[in-house]
Design a protein around this motif. Structure first.
Motif, mmCIF file in Angstrom:
data_model
loop_
_atom_site.group_PDB
_atom_site.id
_atom_site.type_symbol
_atom_site.label_atom_id
_atom_site.label_comp_id
_atom_site.label_asym_id
_atom_site.label_seq_id
_atom_site.Cartn_x
_atom_site.Cartn_y
_atom_site.Cartn_z
ATOM 1 N N GLN A 99 40.845 31.236 20.787
ATOM 2 C CA GLN A 99 40.244 32.534 21.098
ATOM 3 C C GLN A 99 41.380 33.508 21.393
ATOM 4 N N GLY A 100 41.969 34.057 20.363
ATOM 5 C CA GLY A 100 43.046 35.021 20.529
ATOM 6 C C GLY A 100 44.292 34.389 21.137
ATOM 7 N N ALA A 101 45.236 35.264 21.518
ATOM 8 C CA ALA A 101 46.469 34.778 22.154
ATOM 9 C C ALA A 101 46.175 34.237 23.543
ATOM 10 N N PHE A 102 45.178 34.810 24.215
ATOM 11 C CA PHE A 102 44.766 34.272 25.524
ATOM 12 C C PHE A 102 44.510 32.769 25.394
ATOM 13 N N GLY A 103 43.723 32.407 24.379
ATOM 14 C CA GLY A 103 43.366 31.000 24.183
ATOM 15 C C GLY A 103 44.577 30.155 23.841
ATOM 16 N N GLY A 125 56.349 42.808 31.844
ATOM 17 C CA GLY A 125 55.705 42.046 30.782
ATOM 18 C C GLY A 125 54.201 42.127 30.945
ATOM 19 N N TRP A 126 53.511 41.486 30.042
ATOM 20 C CA TRP A 126 52.040 41.504 30.031
ATOM 21 C C TRP A 126 51.511 41.010 31.379
ATOM 22 N N PHE A 127 50.514 41.720 31.917
ATOM 23 C CA PHE A 127 50.079 41.443 33.278
ATOM 24 C C PHE A 127 49.141 40.250 33.419
ATOM 25 N N ALA A 174 57.586 43.486 22.238
ATOM 26 C CA ALA A 174 57.244 43.329 23.652
ATOM 27 C C ALA A 174 56.276 44.396 24.160
ATOM 28 N N ASN A 175 55.289 43.932 24.884
ATOM 29 C CA ASN A 175 54.407 44.782 25.672
ATOM 30 C C ASN A 175 54.986 44.784 27.086
ATOM 31 N N PRO A 176 55.291 45.900 27.713
ATOM 32 C CA PRO A 176 54.962 47.273 27.338
ATOM 33 C C PRO A 176 56.101 48.037 26.667
ATOM 34 N N SER A 208 56.551 31.426 22.623
ATOM 35 C CA SER A 208 56.772 32.722 22.001
ATOM 36 C C SER A 208 55.422 33.393 21.778
ATOM 37 N N ASP A 209 55.161 34.405 22.578
ATOM 38 C CA ASP A 209 53.883 35.118 22.519
ATOM 39 C C ASP A 209 54.075 36.286 21.538
ATOM 40 N N GLU A 210 53.467 36.181 20.350
ATOM 41 C CA GLU A 210 53.786 37.100 19.239
ATOM 42 C C GLU A 210 52.592 37.886 18.703
ATOM 43 N N PRO A 211 51.676 38.364 19.562
ATOM 44 C CA PRO A 211 50.492 39.022 18.981
ATOM 45 C C PRO A 211 50.802 40.331 18.258
ATOM 46 N N TYR A 212 51.972 40.936 18.550
ATOM 47 C CA TYR A 212 52.328 42.212 17.895
ATOM 48 C C TYR A 212 53.290 41.984 16.735
ATOM 49 N N ARG A 213 53.425 40.743 16.281
ATOM 50 C CA ARG A 213 54.459 40.392 15.312
ATOM 51 C C ARG A 213 54.446 41.273 14.062
ATOM 52 N N TYR A 236 49.481 33.479 18.854
ATOM 53 C CA TYR A 236 49.223 34.646 18.005
ATOM 54 C C TYR A 236 47.769 35.089 18.163
ATOM 55 N N SER A 237 47.550 36.375 17.933
ATOM 56 C CA SER A 237 46.200 36.927 17.955
ATOM 57 C C SER A 237 46.056 37.924 16.817
ATOM 58 N N TYR A 238 44.865 38.001 16.242
ATOM 59 C CA TYR A 238 44.586 39.024 15.227
ATOM 60 C C TYR A 238 44.134 40.338 15.865
ATOM 61 N N ALA A 239 43.963 40.327 17.200
ATOM 62 C CA ALA A 239 43.374 41.484 17.879
ATOM 63 C C ALA A 239 44.172 42.758 17.681
ATOM 64 N N LYS A 240 45.481 42.625 17.636
ATOM 65 C CA LYS A 240 46.337 43.814 17.617
ATOM 66 C C LYS A 240 46.430 44.387 16.209
ATOM 67 N N VAL A 241 46.791 43.548 15.254
ATOM 68 C CA VAL A 241 47.003 44.042 13.891
ATOM 69 C C VAL A 241 45.684 44.514 13.265
ATOM 70 N N GLN A 247 36.563 40.784 18.972
ATOM 71 C CA GLN A 247 36.222 39.653 18.099
ATOM 72 C C GLN A 247 37.347 38.630 18.245
ATOM 73 N N ARG A 248 37.116 37.589 19.032
ATOM 74 C CA ARG A 248 38.198 36.724 19.489
ATOM 75 C C ARG A 248 38.646 35.746 18.401
ATOM 76 N N ILE A 249 39.883 35.909 17.947
ATOM 77 C CA ILE A 249 40.435 34.967 16.965
ATOM 78 C C ILE A 249 41.965 35.014 17.034
HETATM 79 C C1 LIG Z 1 51.742 40.323 25.198
HETATM 80 C C2 LIG Z 1 50.302 39.959 25.057
HETATM 81 N N1 LIG Z 1 49.966 38.666 24.952
HETATM 82 C C3 LIG Z 1 48.697 38.277 24.800
HETATM 83 C C4 LIG Z 1 47.679 39.201 24.764
HETATM 84 C C5 LIG Z 1 46.271 38.721 24.599
HETATM 85 O O1 LIG Z 1 45.825 38.998 23.332
HETATM 86 P P1 LIG Z 1 44.301 38.704 22.901
HETATM 87 O O2 LIG Z 1 43.431 39.558 23.764
HETATM 88 O O3 LIG Z 1 44.233 39.105 21.507
HETATM 89 O O4 LIG Z 1 44.038 37.260 23.127
HETATM 90 C C6 LIG Z 1 47.969 40.568 24.899
HETATM 91 C C7 LIG Z 1 46.892 41.574 24.898
HETATM 92 O O5 LIG Z 1 47.060 42.669 25.386
HETATM 93 C C8 LIG Z 1 49.321 40.955 25.031
HETATM 94 O O6 LIG Z 1 49.675 42.243 25.150
#
Ligand SMILES: Cc1ncc(COP(=O)(O)O)c(C=O)c1O
Length: 391
Positions: A99-103, A125-127, A174-176, A208-213, A236-241, A247-249
């Motif tokens: 379920q996304g990068a969270f999962g 970094g991401w909170f 990197a976020n932010p 390596s957390d790469e959702p913005y790759r 990885y997550s498709y949420a960003k691109v 829609q969690r994937i």
């Molecule tokens: C650095 C980082 N990792 C992971 C996530 C989680 O991504 P997702 O909600 O697509 O699972 C986010 C979402 O903001 C993020 O910024």
């Protein structure tokens, strides 16, 4: 008190974020709000997105909506795409659908760390790393990024490592801050992790957390640390691109450079752990749609124009802003030095930015460039005027 100690810790670590979220909730759908807070879509879904999902809605077999683990077709599409993207030979069994990068991050914690283990996280970094670690009985240890440049600070990571360290988390783009780290940084980090693993007699893993790759500007290349340090896992997550975080994937991937016997052991735990973390597998439809979703992306050219407009205007006004190489965020130092005061003054004018204190950086602010160009044009006169007043 009924809630667990870890729930209390997790909640406390993210109180600032949830409080902020509650305060700005009313902005969603308000046509007058100039909202630059979270990385949410501000326009209708990408062309092709609903069609990709819609094409899989009608059941094609009796088990279409049966319990799903990692669907083979999704693993095949991802391992092929990832192998081409990272120039590493990923195999379908290296991929676990999540379920996304969270999962994927939850799966990494369950797979690699035991209660009380320490996990090094970047600051800013991401909170959600901290609350996720607390909720899993793991111990976050903060390693600051280099001040001003927000480069990876390898020395700071080395200092954060102790005999209890099990995982180091890195996030590029990197976020932010929007920084993208080069291969040389990963090589240097790999040397530190190899030495520390040997010194402590315990393997330190790299997550390596790469959702913005895939969201990068100006042809900046992407190097994954998976190519530099074999003991790397990818989230990885498709949420960003796809700009569709509802829609969690996403997926978790094992680096193919992990020695074969170790990788075999890890692979054997992926399915059972997907189950053990609460059926962490994505919905059937989202998995069926992966081959089509792999081909879609937000409009990088339009995002570049928005970045250039906002970045250029702020720089011309004398605001210190980190030029984003990737992501859809713009990170800057608040004029006058007080991130909250800057954001409050703008909120009074209906312009909403994210204060840096959500990232433990009270002097900074973050702008999400998922807002439209029209919103940027309406907000800029306010942002520049307030910047001039507070400077
Ligand atoms: C650095 C980082 N990792 C992971 C996530 C989680 O991504 P997702 O909600 O697509 O699972 C986010 C979402 O903001 C993020 O910024």
């Amino acid at each position: 008190m009924h809630i667990s100690a870890r729930a209390i810790e997790a909640k406390a670590s993210v109180d600032i974020v949830t409080g902020f979220l509650a305060r700005i909730q009313s902005l969603v759908g308000d046509p007058d709000a100039l909202d630059f807070t979270f990385g949410n879509p501000h326009e209708m879904a990408l062309p092709g997105f609903s069609a990709a999902i819609g094409a899989k809605l009608e059941p094609q077999s009796v088990d279409w909506f049966a319990y799903k683990t990692s669907e083979r077709e999704a693993q095949d599409a991802i391992s092929a795409g990832l192998s081409a993207e990272l120039a590493l030979p990923f195999e379908p069994d290296d991929i676990a659908m999540t379920q996304g990068a969270f999962g994927a991050i939850s799966l990494a914690f369950a797979l690699l760390a035991d209660a009380g283990d320490e996990v090094v996280i970047p600051v800013p970094g991401w909170f959600c790393y901290e609350p996720m670690l607390f909720a899993t009985n793991l111990v976050p240890v903060r390693a600051p990024l280099a001040s001003d440049s927000f480069d990876l600070d390898i020395e700071a990571i080395a200092r954060a490592i102790t005999p209890r360290t099990r995982i180091v988390i890195v996030n590029s783009p990197a976020n932010p801050t929007g920084r993208v780290y080069p291969e040389a940084a990963w090589d240097a980090l790999a040397a530190v992790l190899e030495d520390a693993s040997r010194a402590h007699g315990r393997r330190i893993w790299l997550l390596s957390d790469e959702p913005y790759r895939r969201i990068r500007f100006d042809g900046v290349g992407f190097a994954s640390p998976a190519g530099s340090y074999p003991w790397t896992v990818i989230a990885y997550s498709y949420a960003k691109v796809l700009l569709a975080p509802g829609q969690r994937i996403g997926y978790f991937a094992l680096s193919p450079l992990i020695p074969a016997d170790e990788r075999e052991e890890l692979r054997s735990a992926l399915m059972p752990l997907g189950l053990a973390i609460g059926w962490g597998f994505p919905d059937a439809i989202m998995q069926y749609a992966v081959p089509a979703l792999e081909t879609l992306s937000l409009d990088i050219d339009e995002l570049t124009r928005k970045r250039d407009r906002m970045y250029g205007a702020l720089i011309d006004e004398g605001v210190e802003v980190t030029r984003p190489e990737g992501t859809f965020y713009l990170w800057g130092r608040a004029p006058g030095g007080d991130g909250q005061a800057f954001c409050d003054a703008l909120a009074a004018r209906g312009v909403y930015l994210m204060p840096g204190r959500l990232f433990d950086q009270p002097h900074h602010f973050r702008i999400s460039l998922t807002a439209t160009m029209a919103t940027i044009e309406r907000a800029l006169p306010h942002i520049l005027e307030v910047a001039g007043e507070l400077r």
